[in-house]
Design an enzyme around this catalytic site. Sequence first.
Site, short mmCIF file in Angstrom:
data_model
loop_
_atom_site.label_atom_id
_atom_site.label_comp_id
_atom_site.label_asym_id
_atom_site.label_seq_id
_atom_site.Cartn_x
_atom_site.Cartn_y
_atom_site.Cartn_z
N ASP A 1 0.34 6.28 -0.07
CA ASP A 1 0.46 6.86 -1.41
C ASP A 1 0.42 5.82 -2.51
O ASP A 1 0.66 4.63 -2.30
CB ASP A 1 1.79 7.62 -1.52
CG ASP A 1 2.99 6.67 -1.57
OD1 ASP A 1 3.14 5.87 -0.63
OD2 ASP A 1 3.74 6.71 -2.56
N GLU B 1 2.71 3.50 12.38
CA GLU B 1 2.84 3.24 10.94
C GLU B 1 1.47 3.31 10.27
O GLU B 1 0.44 3.10 10.92
CB GLU B 1 3.41 1.83 10.71
CG GLU B 1 4.92 1.76 10.62
CD GLU B 1 5.47 2.16 9.23
OE1 GLU B 1 4.77 2.86 8.47
OE2 GLU B 1 6.60 1.77 8.95
N ASP B 2 1.48 3.57 8.97
CA ASP B 2 0.24 3.48 8.20
C ASP B 2 -0.13 2.01 7.97
O ASP B 2 -1.27 1.61 8.12
CB ASP B 2 0.36 4.23 6.87
CG ASP B 2 1.64 3.89 6.08
OD1 ASP B 2 2.46 3.08 6.57
OD2 ASP B 2 1.82 4.44 4.99
N ASP C 1 3.39 -4.40 6.27
CA ASP C 1 3.17 -5.29 5.13
C ASP C 1 4.11 -6.49 5.28
O ASP C 1 3.79 -7.45 5.99
CB ASP C 1 3.45 -4.46 3.86
CG ASP C 1 3.17 -5.18 2.56
OD1 ASP C 1 2.48 -6.20 2.57
OD2 ASP C 1 3.64 -4.70 1.51
N LYS D 1 -1.18 -6.24 7.28
CA LYS D 1 -1.34 -7.26 6.23
C LYS D 1 -0.57 -8.51 6.66
O LYS D 1 0.51 -8.79 6.12
CB LYS D 1 -0.74 -6.77 4.90
CG LYS D 1 -1.37 -5.53 4.30
CD LYS D 1 -0.79 -5.34 2.89
CE LYS D 1 -0.96 -3.96 2.36
NZ LYS D 1 -0.32 -3.76 1.05
P1 IMP Z 1 6.92 -3.27 4.96
O1 IMP Z 1 8.36 -2.96 5.24
O2 IMP Z 1 6.79 -4.23 3.80
O3 IMP Z 1 6.14 -3.74 6.16
O4 IMP Z 1 6.24 -1.98 4.40
C1 IMP Z 1 6.09 -0.87 5.11
C2 IMP Z 1 5.86 0.34 4.22
O5 IMP Z 1 5.55 0.01 2.86
C3 IMP Z 1 4.66 1.10 4.71
O6 IMP Z 1 4.99 1.99 5.74
C4 IMP Z 1 4.20 1.81 3.45
O7 IMP Z 1 4.91 3.03 3.29
C5 IMP Z 1 4.55 0.87 2.34
N1 IMP Z 1 3.35 0.09 1.94
C6 IMP Z 1 3.08 -1.21 2.22
N2 IMP Z 1 1.90 -1.60 1.73
C7 IMP Z 1 1.39 -0.50 1.12
C8 IMP Z 1 0.14 -0.26 0.43
O8 IMP Z 1 -0.74 -1.12 0.28
N3 IMP Z 1 -0.02 1.01 -0.05
C9 IMP Z 1 0.90 1.99 0.09
N4 IMP Z 1 2.06 1.81 0.74
C10 IMP Z 1 2.31 0.57 1.24
MG MG Z 2 5.25 3.99 5.56
#
Ligand code: IMP
Ligand code: MG
Length: 190
Positions: free
Chosen positions: A174, A114-115, A118, A146
């Site tokens: 992005d 993953e990038d 979050d 994060k």
């Molecule tokens: P999660 O499900 O909240 O852990 O988010 C995962 C996805 O949200 C990542 O793979 C990103 O595509 C997007 N994302 C979360 N934080 C950021 C950020 O700071 N910048 C851009 N994309 C984000």
């Molecule tokens: Mg992503």
Amino acid sequence: MSECSDGKRPDRGGEWASDVVGEVLLSADQIAEAVKRLGAEITRDYAGQDLLVVGVLRGASMFMADLIRSIELPIEIDFMSVSSYGQATKSSGVVRIMKDLASSIDGKNVLMIEDVVDTGLTWAYLKHILELRNPKSIKMCSLLDKPVMRKTDVVVDYVGITIGDQFVVGYGLDWKDKYRNLPFVMVPKR
Ligand code: IMP
Ligand code: MG
């Protein structure tokens, strides 16, 4: 990187990005260092075993391309695509598979790429549905983590760099579908 004679700063993305680049959080050199360290850890941990590395599109594309070149093992690769934030900058909690894996993961060691993790909702969902397919193991390697944003108790097994509650852009990440091609990670001016 220093200023060019014309006053432009290539480390800040050049003129096409200068309106949006706020603080550069991670330079290309810092990212390369993290990628090298992760590649060495993964090489050591999976030595002598099969490994399937799965990039989560689209954010992980650049990280995946660099990371797999620093893994010194005969790995296989695949990709998945899941819906994420759309045009907003907050997690919706809605995760949908847009593109599934090309082949079976039955009995395989799977390393998801993953990038950023979050809230952790995407990773928790992916782990849940992929575990039903009977892999030998499934782990996560994310360039950015994060932890303060977490809404689930998922573990990120390999972390490039831990950051705080910041929305970041570049190196695959992005902002409104753009700027994934910046070679560094920045906090946009908004
Ligand atoms: P999660 O499900 O909240 O852990 O988010 C995962 C996805 O949200 C990542 O793979 C990103 O595509 C997007 N994302 C979360 N934080 C950021 C950020 O700071 N910048 C851009 N994309 C984000
Ligand atoms: Mg992503």
